[in-house]
Design a protein around this motif. Structure first.
Motif, PDB file in Angstrom:
ATOM      1  N   HIS A   1       0.845  -1.207   0.000  1.00  0.00           N
ATOM      2  CA  HIS A   1       0.000   0.000   0.000  1.00  0.00           C
ATOM      3  C   HIS A   1       0.877   1.252   0.000  1.00  0.00           C
ATOM      4  CE1 HIS A   1      -3.463   2.541   0.948  1.00  0.00           C
ATOM      5  NE2 HIS A   1      -2.613   3.222   1.690  1.00  0.00           N
TER       6      HIS A   1
ATOM      7  N   LYS B   1      -0.557   2.636  -5.357  1.00  0.00           N
ATOM      8  CA  LYS B   1      -1.150   1.329  -5.016  1.00  0.00           C
ATOM      9  C   LYS B   1      -1.972   1.442  -3.725  1.00  0.00           C
ATOM     10  CE  LYS B   1      -1.877  -3.083  -4.192  1.00  0.00           C
ATOM     11  NZ  LYS B   1      -0.956  -4.091  -3.693  1.00  0.00           N
ATOM     12  N   LYS B   2      -3.205   0.978  -3.816  1.00  0.00           N
ATOM     13  CA  LYS B   2      -4.085   0.991  -2.637  1.00  0.00           C
ATOM     14  C   LYS B   2      -4.330  -0.453  -2.197  1.00  0.00           C
ATOM     15  CE  LYS B   2      -5.265   5.533  -2.967  1.00  0.00           C
ATOM     16  NZ  LYS B   2      -4.785   5.912  -4.267  1.00  0.00           N
ATOM     17  N   GLY B   3      -4.308  -0.681  -0.928  1.00  0.00           N
ATOM     18  CA  GLY B   3      -4.591  -2.031  -0.416  1.00  0.00           C
ATOM     19  C   GLY B   3      -3.319  -2.782  -0.078  1.00  0.00           C
ATOM     20  N   PRO B   4      -3.441  -3.767   0.822  1.00  0.00           N
ATOM     21  CA  PRO B   4      -2.245  -4.467   1.308  1.00  0.00           C
ATOM     22  C   PRO B   4      -1.670  -5.454   0.296  1.00  0.00           C
ATOM     23  CG  PRO B   4      -4.224  -5.443   2.259  1.00  0.00           C
ATOM     24  CD  PRO B   4      -4.683  -4.278   1.428  1.00  0.00           C
TER      25      PRO B   4
END
Ligand SMILES: Cc1ncc(C[n+]2csc(CCOP(=O)(O)OP(=O)(O)O)c2C)c(N)n1
Ligand code: SF4
Length: 292
Positions: A142, A155-158
């Motif tokens: 992320h 980038k979004k999210g793990p």
């Protein structure tokens, strides 16, 4: 001074990695751990280039170049052939990037794990598709810039949690490792060599070109990843968790600030990353308590 890791070098000088490449160091240590009686199976990735053109292979052991999605199934096939020939002393090492593991190779890897094929699978994790120009993978963390997640749409999210995914297959050994901790890495590969089945390892391999930092910082950055717990060092052996705890847990900002791929992050976004890191770390320690 007595060395704490095997002295013998198997990886030859003159390989084609960028200066300071964590993935090159990872292979150097892996070969020290496994020795010359190893066959590497390699799908498309930076390592396809690093090894160099035939006949100048730098790996120092036989190396089979295979298609992007087939590191695990091809490794399983090579191992089956060795078993037929009675060559049980040879270790098969499938070695792939995070794109070739967590995205495109996951089906073959899951199949091999489910069948109980016998191989060591190492994912050297540089957190993007580096070989083709730093595109985001499901292992990109992320907040990271990549060429397909430009700054305004970072980038979004793990990261995909591949160690847990592999542990859920009930394989004998699913572990993380780091090039900043070679003794730990080598010891884990030596354990993996003794176990039957798919042994999965994810090794954090910083990439100066893709993470945007000066090449002399590779080991420092890898170490900070462990010390900040953003990339925890742990193992799941036969379902039992063992976690390495840093003596002094450092703030994630110390890790992030050295890398250009995170340069755009605001204070608030860094606080959010800290919160998520602490949460995942807490969950991991809880798992160790219950399943340790
Ligand atoms: C089926 C297929 N799609 C795309 C490619 C092009 N390709 C070669 S290497 C690569 C990136 C590999 O990324 P990763 O597995 O993360 O390894 P890294 O390059 O980071 O070492 C891609 C997309 C290919 N060889 N085969
Ligand atoms: S792009 Fe990154 S992973 Fe690939 S060879 Fe260069 S430093 Fe290593």
């Amino acid at each position: 001074m007595k060395l704490t890791i095997p002295e013998k070098e198997i990886l030859n000088p003159g390989h084609l990695a960028c200066q300071g490449c964590g993935a090159a160091l990872a292979m150097r240590y892996a070969l020290k751990a496994l020795g010359r009686k190893t066959i590497i199976v390699l799908p498309a990735c930076c390592w396809t280039v690093i090894d160099g053109p035939f006949p100048y292979s730098s790996a120092g052991v036989p190396l089979f170049h295979t298609a992007f999605e087939t590191a695990a199934s091809c490794g399983a096939g090579v191992n089956a052939a060795l078993e037929v020939k009675g060559k049980n002393e040879v270790t098969v090492l499938s070695w792939a990037g995070d794109g070739g593991t967590m995205d495109i190779g996951i089906q073959a890897l899951s199949g091999a794990a489910e069948r109980g094929d016998n191989l060591i699978y190492v994912c050297y994790d540089n957190e993007a598709y580096m070989n083709t120009g730093i595109q985001r993978s499901s292992s990109t963390p992320h907040g990271s810039w990549t060429s397909t997640t430009p700054v305004k749409a970072f980038k979004k999210g793990p990261k995909k949690n591949m160690i847990e995914i592999m542990a859920a297959h009930k394989i004998p050994y699913s572990v993380s490792a780091s090039i900043s901790h070679p003794e730990d890495f080598i010891a884990k590969l030596q354990i993996a060599k003794q176990l039957k089945g798919v042994k999965f390892m994810q090794i954090l391999s910083p990439c100066p070109a893709g993470w945007k930092y000066p090449s002399n910082l590779t080991v420092k950055i890898a170490k900070l990843a462990i010390e900040t717990c953003i990339f925890p060092l742990y193992e799941v052996k036969q379902g039992r968790y063992k976690v390495k705890k840093p003596a002094n847990k450092k703030p994630v900002s110390e890790y992030l600030k050295l890398q250009g791929r995170f340069r755009h992050l605001t204070g608030e976004e860094i606080d959010e990353i800290q919160k998520n890191t602490d949460q995942v770390w807490k969950e991991l320690l809880k798992k160790e308590k219950v399943f340790g």
